[in-house]
Design a protein around this motif. Structure first.
Motif, mmCIF file in Angstrom:
data_model
loop_
_atom_site.group_PDB
_atom_site.id
_atom_site.type_symbol
_atom_site.label_atom_id
_atom_site.label_comp_id
_atom_site.label_asym_id
_atom_site.label_seq_id
_atom_site.Cartn_x
_atom_site.Cartn_y
_atom_site.Cartn_z
ATOM 1 N N MET A 170 55.141 34.219 36.625
ATOM 2 C CA MET A 170 53.788 34.341 37.166
ATOM 3 C C MET A 170 53.023 35.419 36.411
ATOM 4 S SD MET A 170 52.615 35.046 41.131
ATOM 5 C CE MET A 170 53.042 36.768 41.261
ATOM 6 N N ASP A 171 51.760 35.169 36.175
ATOM 7 C CA ASP A 171 50.865 36.220 35.709
ATOM 8 C C ASP A 171 49.674 36.303 36.649
ATOM 9 O OD1 ASP A 171 49.136 34.181 35.067
ATOM 10 O OD2 ASP A 171 48.838 34.779 33.002
ATOM 11 N N GLU A 172 48.993 37.421 36.609
ATOM 12 C CA GLU A 172 47.866 37.655 37.518
ATOM 13 C C GLU A 172 46.732 38.298 36.741
ATOM 14 O OE1 GLU A 172 48.207 39.143 41.793
ATOM 15 O OE2 GLU A 172 47.661 40.989 40.733
ATOM 16 N N THR A 173 45.544 37.725 36.874
ATOM 17 C CA THR A 173 44.352 38.289 36.251
ATOM 18 C C THR A 173 43.410 38.787 37.340
ATOM 19 O OG1 THR A 173 44.516 36.768 34.372
ATOM 20 C CG2 THR A 173 42.405 37.856 34.716
ATOM 21 N N ILE A 174 43.009 40.040 37.226
ATOM 22 C CA ILE A 174 42.092 40.650 38.199
ATOM 23 C C ILE A 174 40.769 40.911 37.496
ATOM 24 C CG2 ILE A 174 41.734 42.540 39.830
ATOM 25 C CD1 ILE A 174 44.769 43.028 39.734
ATOM 26 N N ASN A 175 39.720 40.269 37.955
ATOM 27 C CA ASN A 175 38.398 40.410 37.371
ATOM 28 C C ASN A 175 37.514 41.178 38.347
ATOM 29 O OD1 ASN A 175 35.691 39.976 36.452
ATOM 30 N ND2 ASN A 175 36.365 38.179 35.310
ATOM 31 N N PHE A 176 37.048 42.363 37.923
ATOM 32 C CA PHE A 176 36.217 43.189 38.813
ATOM 33 C C PHE A 176 34.957 43.660 38.088
ATOM 34 C CE2 PHE A 176 39.726 45.547 36.991
ATOM 35 C CZ PHE A 176 39.149 46.682 36.430
ATOM 36 N N GLU A 177 34.297 42.703 37.413
ATOM 37 C CA GLU A 177 33.020 43.021 36.777
ATOM 38 C C GLU A 177 32.022 43.534 37.811
ATOM 39 O OE1 GLU A 177 31.576 39.759 34.530
ATOM 40 O OE2 GLU A 177 33.280 39.717 33.141
ATOM 41 N N ALA A 178 32.053 42.952 39.008
ATOM 42 C CA ALA A 178 31.251 43.442 40.134
ATOM 43 C C ALA A 178 32.236 43.971 41.180
ATOM 44 C CB ALA A 178 30.395 42.328 40.711
ATOM 45 N N PRO A 179 32.328 45.287 41.387
ATOM 46 C CA PRO A 179 33.321 45.847 42.313
ATOM 47 C C PRO A 179 33.237 45.290 43.730
ATOM 48 C CG PRO A 179 32.318 47.574 40.981
ATOM 49 C CD PRO A 179 31.542 46.327 40.728
ATOM 50 N N ASN A 180 32.060 44.778 44.122
ATOM 51 C CA ASN A 180 31.894 44.216 45.463
ATOM 52 C C ASN A 180 32.341 42.757 45.552
ATOM 53 O OD1 ASN A 180 30.827 46.642 46.351
ATOM 54 N ND2 ASN A 180 28.712 46.011 45.987
ATOM 55 N N HIS A 181 32.671 42.171 44.399
ATOM 56 C CA HIS A 181 33.087 40.770 44.369
ATOM 57 C C HIS A 181 34.205 40.636 43.322
ATOM 58 C CE1 HIS A 181 32.281 36.308 43.427
ATOM 59 N NE2 HIS A 181 32.958 36.375 44.554
ATOM 60 N N VAL A 182 35.443 40.711 43.779
ATOM 61 C CA VAL A 182 36.603 40.721 42.897
ATOM 62 C C VAL A 182 37.330 39.386 42.992
ATOM 63 C CG1 VAL A 182 38.793 41.865 42.361
ATOM 64 C CG2 VAL A 182 36.848 43.210 43.185
ATOM 65 N N ILE A 183 37.754 38.863 41.848
ATOM 66 C CA ILE A 183 38.507 37.604 41.819
ATOM 67 C C ILE A 183 39.878 37.861 41.203
ATOM 68 C CG2 ILE A 183 38.632 35.273 40.885
ATOM 69 C CD1 ILE A 183 35.610 35.141 41.020
ATOM 70 N N LYS A 184 40.896 37.440 41.908
ATOM 71 C CA LYS A 184 42.281 37.598 41.455
ATOM 72 C C LYS A 184 42.899 36.202 41.352
ATOM 73 C CE LYS A 184 44.592 40.816 43.484
ATOM 74 N NZ LYS A 184 45.323 41.536 44.565
ATOM 75 N N GLU A 185 43.411 35.853 40.168
ATOM 76 C CA GLU A 185 43.996 34.535 39.945
ATOM 77 C C GLU A 185 45.436 34.668 39.458
ATOM 78 O OE1 GLU A 185 40.130 31.754 38.933
ATOM 79 O OE2 GLU A 185 41.297 32.567 37.250
ATOM 80 N N GLN A 186 46.301 33.809 40.000
ATOM 81 C CA GLN A 186 47.717 33.825 39.656
ATOM 82 C C GLN A 186 48.125 32.465 39.098
ATOM 83 O OE1 GLN A 186 49.481 34.843 43.420
ATOM 84 N NE2 GLN A 186 49.134 37.042 43.147
ATOM 85 N N HIS A 187 48.725 32.471 37.921
ATOM 86 C CA HIS A 187 49.240 31.262 37.292
ATOM 87 C C HIS A 187 50.761 31.245 37.385
ATOM 88 C CE1 HIS A 187 45.194 31.372 35.512
ATOM 89 N NE2 HIS A 187 45.334 30.065 35.339
ATOM 90 N N PHE A 188 51.329 30.064 37.691
ATOM 91 C CA PHE A 188 52.780 29.894 37.841
ATOM 92 C C PHE A 188 53.318 29.009 36.718
ATOM 93 C CE2 PHE A 188 53.012 30.312 42.806
ATOM 94 C CZ PHE A 188 52.499 31.591 42.700
#
Length: 209
Positions: A170-188
């Protein structure tokens, strides 16, 4: 010459350890001023962990799950995340919103930038799946508003009554370009010979006002 008893020597060594050796390893001790400049620098937040402070607060979380590469997405919008800094570490607790009809969720994650290694490190756990602690680390410092973590491979339980399993990457990408709207995605990727990677989890965080 007076003979020194063995027990007196042992007592002396214990006292020496308590007064000289142990304080070196204890935080907030009287020898703190003797820390090197490098140690003091590493103890500070630094550029990377200072950014984590912007991600503190209470968030509504929308979770999307794809259980296989061909599965349709399943949504869960009854989640809340609480984030706070503990020293240079961002702590996250995720749980079911009060009054939610679905099963309670308890997910915990800690993340911090290790300034000696020059990379991010995290550890997480999720009581919904029996995989235990899940350590992860980045390859390098990454981008300013995006972190990619590679998890240690871990087994997932197989089906049936006997205890069997299959390895999962698994890997995980955390995108926080806007600190009030964070997207975390996990690939298996399952250890099934296919080498097929798919987006299995997405957490979308929206900060509460």
């Amino acid at each position: 010459m007076k003979k020194i008893k063995k027990e007196h020597i042992i007592d002396y060594l214990r006292a020496l350890m308590l007064t000289i050796i142990l304080p070196v390893f204890l935080p907030g001790n009287v020898n703190a001023q003797q820390l090197s400049l490098a140690e003091k620098s590493v103890s500070s937040l630094g550029k990377e962990n200072a950014v984590l402070k912007l991600l503190q607060g209470n968030f509504d979380v929308k979770e999307t799950i794809w259980s296989s590469p061909t599965s349709k997405p399943v949504y869960n919008t009854k989640l809340i995340a609480r984030r706070q800094m503990i020293g240079s570490v961002l702590q996250e607790f995720m749980y079911a919103a009060p009054g939610a009809a679905n099963s309670p969720v308890e997910r915990i994650e800690y993340i911090s930038f290790n300034r000696i290694e020059g990379r991010w490190r995290s550890i997480s756990m999720d009581i919904r799946v029996p995989v235990g602690l899940m350590p992860a680390a980045s390859f390098d410092r990454g981008q300013e508003s995006k972190i990619r973590l590679i998890f240690d491979p871990f087994p997932i339980a197989g089906k049936g009554t006997s205890v069997t399993g299959q390895m999962l990457r698994m890997d995980e990408t955390i995108n926080f370009e806007a600190p009030n709207h964070v997207i975390k995605e996990q690939h298996f990727i399952l250890a099934d010979g296919s080498g097929k990677s798919w987006l299995a989890h997405r957490y979308e965080y929206t900060k509460r006002k």
